[in-house]
Design an enzyme around this catalytic site. Sequence first.
Site, PDB file in Angstrom:
ATOM      1  N   LEU A 134      43.548  35.431  26.447  1.00 18.34           N
ATOM      2  CA  LEU A 134      44.546  35.761  27.638  1.00 18.34           C
ATOM      3  C   LEU A 134      45.018  37.478  27.082  1.00 18.34           C
ATOM      4  O   LEU A 134      45.310  37.675  25.854  1.00 18.34           O
ATOM      5  CB  LEU A 134      45.743  35.016  27.599  1.00 18.34           C
ATOM      6  CG  LEU A 134      45.388  33.525  28.152  1.00 18.34           C
ATOM      7  CD1 LEU A 134      46.330  32.046  27.995  1.00 18.34           C
ATOM      8  CD2 LEU A 134      44.305  33.387  29.009  1.00 18.34           C
ATOM      9  N   HIS A 135      45.361  38.154  27.688  1.00 22.62           N
ATOM     10  CA  HIS A 135      45.908  39.384  27.812  1.00 22.62           C
ATOM     11  C   HIS A 135      46.933  39.682  28.947  1.00 22.62           C
ATOM     12  O   HIS A 135      46.846  38.399  29.886  1.00 22.62           O
ATOM     13  CB  HIS A 135      44.249  40.529  28.551  1.00 22.62           C
ATOM     14  CG  HIS A 135      44.443  39.760  29.169  1.00 22.62           C
ATOM     15  ND1 HIS A 135      43.763  40.523  30.862  1.00 22.62           N
ATOM     16  CD2 HIS A 135      42.529  40.264  29.529  1.00 22.62           C
ATOM     17  CE1 HIS A 135      43.622  39.841  31.214  1.00 22.62           C
ATOM     18  NE2 HIS A 135      41.990  39.339  30.848  1.00 22.62           N
TER      19      HIS A 135
ATOM     20  N   HIS B 181      45.892  38.219  33.041  1.00 20.92           N
ATOM     21  CA  HIS B 181      46.128  36.710  32.715  1.00 20.92           C
ATOM     22  C   HIS B 181      47.617  36.501  32.850  1.00 20.92           C
ATOM     23  O   HIS B 181      48.070  35.868  33.782  1.00 20.92           O
ATOM     24  CB  HIS B 181      45.808  35.945  32.006  1.00 20.92           C
ATOM     25  CG  HIS B 181      44.099  35.847  31.223  1.00 20.92           C
ATOM     26  ND1 HIS B 181      43.717  36.502  30.292  1.00 20.92           N
ATOM     27  CD2 HIS B 181      42.537  35.267  32.103  1.00 20.92           C
ATOM     28  CE1 HIS B 181      42.068  36.489  30.659  1.00 20.92           C
ATOM     29  NE2 HIS B 181      41.995  35.925  31.668  1.00 20.92           N
TER      30      HIS B 181
ATOM     31  N   LYS C  57      41.016  41.840  39.961  1.00 18.03           N
ATOM     32  CA  LYS C  57      39.837  42.728  39.079  1.00 18.03           C
ATOM     33  C   LYS C  57      38.563  42.012  39.370  1.00 18.03           C
ATOM     34  O   LYS C  57      37.847  42.945  39.331  1.00 18.03           O
ATOM     35  CB  LYS C  57      40.494  42.103  37.460  1.00 18.03           C
ATOM     36  CG  LYS C  57      39.608  41.941  36.784  1.00 18.03           C
ATOM     37  CD  LYS C  57      39.173  43.214  36.306  1.00 18.03           C
ATOM     38  CE  LYS C  57      37.820  43.289  34.834  1.00 18.03           C
ATOM     39  NZ  LYS C  57      36.948  42.806  35.449  1.00 18.03           N
TER      40      LYS C  57
ATOM     41  N   ARG D  66      36.537  40.450  28.494  1.00 18.86           N
ATOM     42  CA  ARG D  66      35.218  41.182  27.214  1.00 18.86           C
ATOM     43  C   ARG D  66      35.392  42.270  26.564  1.00 18.86           C
ATOM     44  O   ARG D  66      34.311  43.025  25.827  1.00 18.86           O
ATOM     45  CB  ARG D  66      33.992  41.433  28.602  1.00 18.86           C
ATOM     46  CG  ARG D  66      33.777  39.938  28.836  1.00 18.86           C
ATOM     47  CD  ARG D  66      32.226  39.511  29.368  1.00 18.86           C
ATOM     48  NE  ARG D  66      31.700  38.451  30.303  1.00 18.86           N
ATOM     49  CZ  ARG D  66      31.547  38.014  31.125  1.00 18.86           C
ATOM     50  NH1 ARG D  66      32.718  38.198  31.785  1.00 18.86           N
ATOM     51  NH2 ARG D  66      31.525  36.897  30.877  1.00 18.86           N
TER      52      ARG D  66
HETATM   53  P1  AMP Z   1      38.941  35.456  33.825  1.00 16.98           P
HETATM   54  O1  AMP Z   1      39.110  34.584  32.497  1.00 16.98           O
HETATM   55  O2  AMP Z   1      38.744  36.501  33.026  1.00 16.98           O
HETATM   56  O3  AMP Z   1      37.741  34.350  34.426  1.00 16.98           O
HETATM   57  O4  AMP Z   1      40.248  35.453  34.562  1.00 16.98           O
HETATM   58  C1  AMP Z   1      40.898  34.382  34.959  1.00 16.98           C
HETATM   59  C2  AMP Z   1      41.629  34.915  36.108  1.00 16.98           C
HETATM   60  O5  AMP Z   1      42.697  36.003  35.763  1.00 16.98           O
HETATM   61  C3  AMP Z   1      40.823  35.625  37.038  1.00 16.98           C
HETATM   62  O6  AMP Z   1      40.826  35.487  38.463  1.00 16.98           O
HETATM   63  C4  AMP Z   1      41.264  37.132  37.348  1.00 16.98           C
HETATM   64  O7  AMP Z   1      41.048  37.647  38.617  1.00 16.98           O
HETATM   65  C5  AMP Z   1      42.378  37.484  36.956  1.00 16.98           C
HETATM   66  N1  AMP Z   1      42.482  38.484  35.360  1.00 16.98           N
HETATM   67  C6  AMP Z   1      41.393  38.644  34.856  1.00 16.98           C
HETATM   68  N2  AMP Z   1      41.591  40.635  34.542  1.00 16.98           N
HETATM   69  C7  AMP Z   1      42.495  40.439  35.457  1.00 16.98           C
HETATM   70  C8  AMP Z   1      43.165  41.235  35.185  1.00 16.98           C
HETATM   71  N3  AMP Z   1      43.056  42.407  34.976  1.00 16.98           N
HETATM   72  N4  AMP Z   1      44.540  42.053  36.280  1.00 16.98           N
HETATM   73  C9  AMP Z   1      44.528  41.043  37.045  1.00 16.98           C
HETATM   74  N5  AMP Z   1      43.823  39.943  36.908  1.00 16.98           N
HETATM   75  C10 AMP Z   1      42.856  39.643  35.965  1.00 16.98           C
END
Ligand code: AMP
Length: 284
Positions: free
Chosen positions: A31-32, A35, A148, A186
């Site tokens: 997470l960042h 999230h 994103k 990533r």
């Molecule tokens: P992931 O863990 O990459 O599958 O992302 C989970 C959720 O977080 C998805 O709905 C992404 O679009 C959202 N997300 C990922 N990175 C960002 C970001 N930088 N800003 C806003 N939402 C994000």
Amino acid sequence: MRVIQTVSELRSWRTTQAGGSIGFVPTMGYLHDGHLALVRRAHAENDMVVVSIFVNPLQFGPHEDYARYPRDLERDLRLLEPEGVAIVFAPSVEEIYPPDFSTAVVVRGPLAERLEGAARPGHFTGVATVVMRLVNLVQPHRAYFGWKDAQQLLLVRRMVRDLALPVEIVPVPTVREPDGLAMSSRNVYLSPEERVSAAALPRALFAALARFQEGERNAEVLRQTVRTELAASPLRLDYVSVSDCEVFQELEQVDRPALLLAAAWIGTTRLIDNVLLDPGKRSR
Ligand code: AMP
């Protein structure tokens, strides 16, 4: 904050203990702040928040980064602890896909087939299938998705409408690093030099967005602005597109809400990013 790892425990929580409105944030973990923006929005708008952490093998191609995708559950739990999250659902692959799992949710049309869909065959079927399964398990009132991954957000919204799923999809703006790079799990793949160069992608998109805000409505001019900006960088452009937010068709004129989307390679890492082009507004 309770950590649940099995489908049966999640079901029993949902049927006997969950109360009020539920906001759901599906993630692949590591997470960042992007999230956390989703989690905070869900917390502000619901009585309870459920976060899932599941690296979904179905949405990775055979030559993609499933095996090396970053994972650190302890760290994720530390980040979620102060956020008022009720449930963290962190199932194993076998819990989500038992050996006899046989169903796929297939979205058709430009939203599933263009851009990310073309670059990553099978990806959006994997996304739709896991989102369907998770939403059915959690049964949230609202589910939060980031701009994103704009094509993913629009595709999930399409699926929810088409199948009349009783959940509201809430989009959340992209959270960026100080130099503009969209936060992404990533980004840890990038070497220090690549990390510096990666900011060229948002710079190119924002250069085109500035022209749009000055009144430019010709999509080819906007696409060309991105190509020109990136030509001077080490990034290799995969695609740049101006697509409308509903049908997801390539536009010639930005006469309705649209996205300027781009994907680019730096070394062996593929970056995606986008900005919203809203002709009814002067800025996002
Ligand atoms: P992931 O863990 O990459 O599958 O992302 C989970 C959720 O977080 C998805 O709905 C992404 O679009 C959202 N997300 C990922 N990175 C960002 C970001 N930088 N800003 C806003 N939402 C994000």
